[in-house]
Motif scaffolding. Structure first.
Motif, PDB file in Angstrom:
ATOM      1  N   ASP A 341       9.048   4.995   2.952  1.00 50.66           N
ATOM      2  CA  ASP A 341      10.410   5.020   2.414  1.00 50.66           C
ATOM      3  C   ASP A 341      10.469   4.350   1.037  1.00 50.66           C
ATOM      4  OD1 ASP A 341      13.057   5.672   2.377  1.00 50.66           O
ATOM      5  OD2 ASP A 341      13.704   4.140   3.784  1.00 50.66           O
ATOM      6  N   ASP A 342      11.264   3.321   0.870  1.00 53.18           N
ATOM      7  CA  ASP A 342      11.479   2.716  -0.442  1.00 53.18           C
ATOM      8  C   ASP A 342      10.230   2.066  -1.025  1.00 53.18           C
ATOM      9  OD1 ASP A 342      14.105   3.486  -0.323  1.00 53.18           O
ATOM     10  OD2 ASP A 342      14.824   1.556   0.438  1.00 53.18           O
ATOM     11  N   SER A 343       9.285   1.707  -0.163  1.00 55.29           N
ATOM     12  CA  SER A 343       8.074   1.032  -0.650  1.00 55.29           C
ATOM     13  C   SER A 343       6.951   2.004  -0.980  1.00 55.29           C
ATOM     14  CB  SER A 343       7.586   0.024   0.393  1.00 55.29           C
ATOM     15  OG  SER A 343       7.280   0.680   1.620  1.00 55.29           O
ATOM     16  N   ALA A 344       7.224   3.311  -0.891  1.00 56.85           N
ATOM     17  CA  ALA A 344       6.178   4.312  -1.121  1.00 56.85           C
ATOM     18  C   ALA A 344       5.613   4.220  -2.532  1.00 56.85           C
ATOM     19  CB  ALA A 344       6.723   5.716  -0.863  1.00 56.85           C
ATOM     20  N   GLY A 345       6.469   3.869  -3.496  1.00 55.98           N
ATOM     21  CA  GLY A 345       6.021   3.807  -4.888  1.00 55.98           C
ATOM     22  C   GLY A 345       5.038   2.685  -5.153  1.00 55.98           C
ATOM     23  N   GLU A 346       4.931   1.748  -4.222  1.00 56.94           N
ATOM     24  CA  GLU A 346       4.024   0.621  -4.401  1.00 56.94           C
ATOM     25  C   GLU A 346       2.605   0.924  -3.930  1.00 56.94           C
ATOM     26  OE1 GLU A 346       5.768  -2.588  -2.298  1.00 56.94           O
ATOM     27  OE2 GLU A 346       7.764  -2.332  -3.227  1.00 56.94           O
ATOM     28  N   VAL A 347       2.402   2.087  -3.302  1.00 58.70           N
ATOM     29  CA  VAL A 347       1.108   2.437  -2.715  1.00 58.70           C
ATOM     30  C   VAL A 347       0.601   3.727  -3.356  1.00 58.70           C
ATOM     31  CG1 VAL A 347      -0.096   3.016  -0.569  1.00 58.70           C
ATOM     32  CG2 VAL A 347       1.786   1.377  -0.536  1.00 58.70           C
ATOM     33  N   ASP A 348      -0.713   3.798  -3.612  1.00 58.30           N
ATOM     34  CA  ASP A 348      -1.349   5.049  -4.046  1.00 58.30           C
ATOM     35  C   ASP A 348      -1.409   5.956  -2.821  1.00 58.30           C
ATOM     36  OD1 ASP A 348      -3.162   7.103  -4.625  1.00 58.30           O
ATOM     37  OD2 ASP A 348      -4.298   5.862  -6.022  1.00 58.30           O
ATOM     38  N   LEU A 349      -0.462   6.912  -2.739  1.00 59.03           N
ATOM     39  CA  LEU A 349      -0.294   7.702  -1.521  1.00 59.03           C
ATOM     40  C   LEU A 349      -1.543   8.505  -1.170  1.00 59.03           C
ATOM     41  CD1 LEU A 349       3.372   9.007  -1.935  1.00 59.03           C
ATOM     42  CD2 LEU A 349       2.555   7.169  -0.461  1.00 59.03           C
ATOM     43  N   ASP A 350      -2.176   9.132  -2.178  1.00 56.62           N
ATOM     44  CA  ASP A 350      -3.356   9.944  -1.895  1.00 56.62           C
ATOM     45  C   ASP A 350      -4.498   9.080  -1.378  1.00 56.62           C
ATOM     46  OD1 ASP A 350      -2.162  12.331  -2.636  1.00 56.62           O
ATOM     47  OD2 ASP A 350      -2.724  12.124  -4.742  1.00 56.62           O
ATOM     48  N   ALA A 351      -4.742   7.957  -2.053  1.00 58.24           N
ATOM     49  CA  ALA A 351      -5.837   7.078  -1.642  1.00 58.24           C
ATOM     50  C   ALA A 351      -5.572   6.476  -0.267  1.00 58.24           C
ATOM     51  CB  ALA A 351      -6.036   5.973  -2.680  1.00 58.24           C
ATOM     52  N   PHE A 352      -4.328   6.045  -0.046  1.00 58.53           N
ATOM     53  CA  PHE A 352      -3.987   5.438   1.240  1.00 58.53           C
ATOM     54  C   PHE A 352      -4.097   6.455   2.370  1.00 58.53           C
ATOM     55  CE2 PHE A 352      -0.371   4.303   4.219  1.00 58.53           C
ATOM     56  CZ  PHE A 352      -1.133   3.423   4.972  1.00 58.53           C
ATOM     57  N   THR A 353      -3.636   7.685   2.143  1.00 58.04           N
ATOM     58  CA  THR A 353      -3.715   8.718   3.172  1.00 58.04           C
ATOM     59  C   THR A 353      -5.164   9.015   3.530  1.00 58.04           C
ATOM     60  OG1 THR A 353      -1.650   9.706   2.389  1.00 58.04           O
ATOM     61  CG2 THR A 353      -3.039  11.065   3.791  1.00 58.04           C
ATOM     62  N   SER A 354      -6.028   9.161   2.522  1.00 59.53           N
ATOM     63  CA  SER A 354      -7.450   9.418   2.778  1.00 59.53           C
ATOM     64  C   SER A 354      -8.078   8.275   3.565  1.00 59.53           C
ATOM     65  CB  SER A 354      -8.197   9.619   1.455  1.00 59.53           C
ATOM     66  OG  SER A 354      -7.708  10.742   0.761  1.00 59.53           O
ATOM     67  N   ALA A 376      -0.410  -0.404   8.489  1.00 60.54           N
ATOM     68  CA  ALA A 376      -1.669   0.005   7.897  1.00 60.54           C
ATOM     69  C   ALA A 376      -1.621  -0.108   6.374  1.00 60.54           C
ATOM     70  CB  ALA A 376      -2.003   1.436   8.300  1.00 60.54           C
ATOM     71  N   ALA A 377      -0.449   0.135   5.781  1.00 59.16           N
ATOM     72  CA  ALA A 377      -0.311   0.031   4.331  1.00 59.16           C
ATOM     73  C   ALA A 377      -0.524  -1.408   3.872  1.00 59.16           C
ATOM     74  CB  ALA A 377       1.063   0.524   3.892  1.00 59.16           C
ATOM     75  N   VAL A 378      -0.077  -2.358   4.666  1.00 60.69           N
ATOM     76  CA  VAL A 378      -0.301  -3.768   4.350  1.00 60.69           C
ATOM     77  C   VAL A 378      -1.790  -4.084   4.362  1.00 60.69           C
ATOM     78  CG1 VAL A 378       0.100  -6.132   5.110  1.00 60.69           C
ATOM     79  CG2 VAL A 378       1.969  -4.456   5.220  1.00 60.69           C
ATOM     80  N   ASP A 379      -2.498  -3.563   5.400  1.00 60.88           N
ATOM     81  CA  ASP A 379      -3.946  -3.757   5.491  1.00 60.88           C
ATOM     82  C   ASP A 379      -4.664  -3.128   4.288  1.00 60.88           C
ATOM     83  OD1 ASP A 379      -3.537  -4.997   7.907  1.00 60.88           O
ATOM     84  OD2 ASP A 379      -4.031  -3.231   9.107  1.00 60.88           O
ATOM     85  N   PHE A 380      -4.192  -1.931   3.912  1.00 60.99           N
ATOM     86  CA  PHE A 380      -4.811  -1.200   2.796  1.00 60.99           C
ATOM     87  C   PHE A 380      -4.673  -1.985   1.481  1.00 60.99           C
ATOM     88  CE2 PHE A 380      -4.232   1.890  -0.721  1.00 60.99           C
ATOM     89  CZ  PHE A 380      -5.480   2.487  -0.696  1.00 60.99           C
ATOM     90  N   GLN A 381      -3.497  -2.523   1.246  1.00 58.61           N
ATOM     91  CA  GLN A 381      -3.247  -3.235  -0.009  1.00 58.61           C
ATOM     92  C   GLN A 381      -3.901  -4.616  -0.058  1.00 58.61           C
ATOM     93  OE1 GLN A 381       1.128  -2.620   0.227  1.00 58.61           O
ATOM     94  NE2 GLN A 381       0.966  -1.835  -1.863  1.00 58.61           N
ATOM     95  N   SER A 382      -4.224  -5.172   1.121  1.00 56.98           N
ATOM     96  CA  SER A 382      -4.830  -6.503   1.140  1.00 56.98           C
ATOM     97  C   SER A 382      -6.352  -6.466   1.203  1.00 56.98           C
ATOM     98  CB  SER A 382      -4.292  -7.276   2.341  1.00 56.98           C
ATOM     99  OG  SER A 382      -4.669  -6.641   3.554  1.00 56.98           O
ATOM    100  N   ARG A 383      -6.927  -5.280   1.058  1.00 56.30           N
ATOM    101  CA  ARG A 383      -8.389  -5.172   1.122  1.00 56.30           C
ATOM    102  C   ARG A 383      -9.044  -5.982   0.002  1.00 56.30           C
ATOM    103  NH1 ARG A 383      -9.776   0.775   0.355  1.00 56.30           N
ATOM    104  NH2 ARG A 383      -8.155   0.480  -1.199  1.00 56.30           N
TER     105      ARG A 383
END
Length: 383
Positions: A341-354, A376-383
């Motif tokens: 939702d509103d936080s989608a712009g903070e994540v690289d959607l293609d990279a996160f989806t893959s 999962a997005a939190v885990d992805f961004q904290s790598r």
């Protein structure tokens, strides 16, 4: 078994197709593997089902290739049918090339007929464009030797003055069968008889009914369609499927046995079929249809989440239910964007989806909902 006074054995009994490995496999969060597909297909044929629908093809490198291949190996391509998406002429040609590569002989074109669905999926509500697109797809497929069923996706909500010319044009183009898809449960049995009666009046028509069970009338509507002249009925094992489920095979076959004395089917396989399909679908030992279940308003297609009014008989909120995303490996950036939702712009959607698909693994071990994707997005961004 003797027939009661109100029962009669008709001269013509309906043909049965089963969409468990297509409609149910595209139910939110459900993914059958090749092994389950082969077992289900074999049991369906032993039961007496004539045609097993498996997989969806929209273009090259179909994600359902393994499912289709396993079913062909189990029962042969002559007993199998695969759905082909129809969105434009170029896409259809590519999808049919993929179908041919997979050895498909029977195709079922998914074509949106209601103005609402045509506008969303074809970019235009024009009946002229709809008919031209269907005609082109049918002619290409027949030219390549396919047996062609064409659908009226959301056909139950398509007005007569729009639906009848479309169906007539499809048969004129060479189609073998038309399927009325009650994509959104909408009709009563008496209304269904009227709609099907208009279609069976078309010269040379062969009609199939495919009902959804959100209102609990899928079997009743299927039998009403048969009474009105439909030659085919589509069902699923256990009634599993999108939007409240489909016409349940066991109830349909036992109804045919009791009401019409139909002894063509071996009913002894039905319980085993249901157990295999329900477990393979991750639904446990039972499936409940209707609007109050957790899966009733669950989706895994972006369009269903962003335009739910096109797919829902009534809104989830009306019955105190909620709209939800449920998905295993069929993740897309669009689904992820909806979940975040509103936080989608903070994540690289293609990279996160893959990354998320890779983490899920080929077995789709985790059933993800909106909260699961957000964590999962939190885990992805904290790598």
């Amino acid at each position: 078994m003797a027939l009661s006074e109100h029962q009669s054995a008709p001269e013509r009994l309906p043909h049965l197709s089963d969409a468990t490995l297509r409609d149910s496999a595209h139910m939110a969060g459900v993914e059958f593997g090749p092994g389950d597909a082969a077992r289900i297909a074999k049991l369906l044929v032993k039961t007496g089902v004539e045609l097993v629908e498996v997989g969806m093809i929209s273009g090259p490198s179909s994600k359902d290739a393994d499912l289709i291949t396993a079913t062909h190996e189990a029962i042969g391509p002559e007993r199998s049918m695969s759905l082909v998406m129809v969105r434009d002429r170029q896409q259809v040609a590519k999808a049919l090339d993929e179908a041919a590569r997979l050895g498909v002989r029977y195709v079922m074109f998914s074509i949106p007929t209601s103005e609402q669905h045509a506008r969303l999926k074809l970019g235009s509500p024009s009946l002229k464009y709809l008919n031209a697109l269907a005609k082109s797809a049918i002619e290409i497929a027949k030219g390549h030797g396919f047996h062609v069923t064409f659908s009226g996706e959301d056909g139950a909500r398509t007005p007569k003055e729009r639906l009848v010319p479309y169906v007539a044009a499809g048969f004129a183009a060479g189609a073998d069968r038309f399927r009325l898809a009650e994509t959104v449960a909408y009709l009563s049995p008496w209304q269904m008889e009227e709609v099907i009666g208009d279609l069976t009046a078309i010269d040379g028509s062969e009609i199939e009914i495919h009902s959804h069970n959100m209102l609990g009338m899928a079997v009743a509507n299927s039998l009403a369609a048969y009474r009105a002249g439909a030659q085919w009925i589509s069902a699923t094992v256990g009634g599993i499927g999108e939007r409240g489920g489909n016409a349940p095979l066991a109830e349909l076959l036992t109804a045919l046995r009791v009401i019409y004395g139909d002894t063509r089917f071996d009913l002894s396989h039905l319980t085993e079929l249901s157990r295999i399909a329900l477990r393979g679908a991750g639904l446990g030992e039972a499936f409940q249809s209707g609007p109050t279940t957790p899966h009733a308003f669950a989706y895994e297609l972006p369009g269903q989440l962003t335009h739910p009014e096109a797919y829902e008989t009534l809104p989830a909120e009306l019955v105190g239910n909620t709209r939800e995303l449920r998905v295993r490996t069929r993740l897309t950036p669009a689904l992820v964007a909806w979940a975040l939702d509103d936080s989608a712009g903070e994540v690289d959607l293609d990279a996160f989806t893959s990354w998320l698909i890779e983490r899920q693994g080929s077995d789709g071990r985790g059933l993800l909902d909106r909260d699961g994707i957000r964590k999962a997005a939190v885990d992805f961004q904290s790598r």
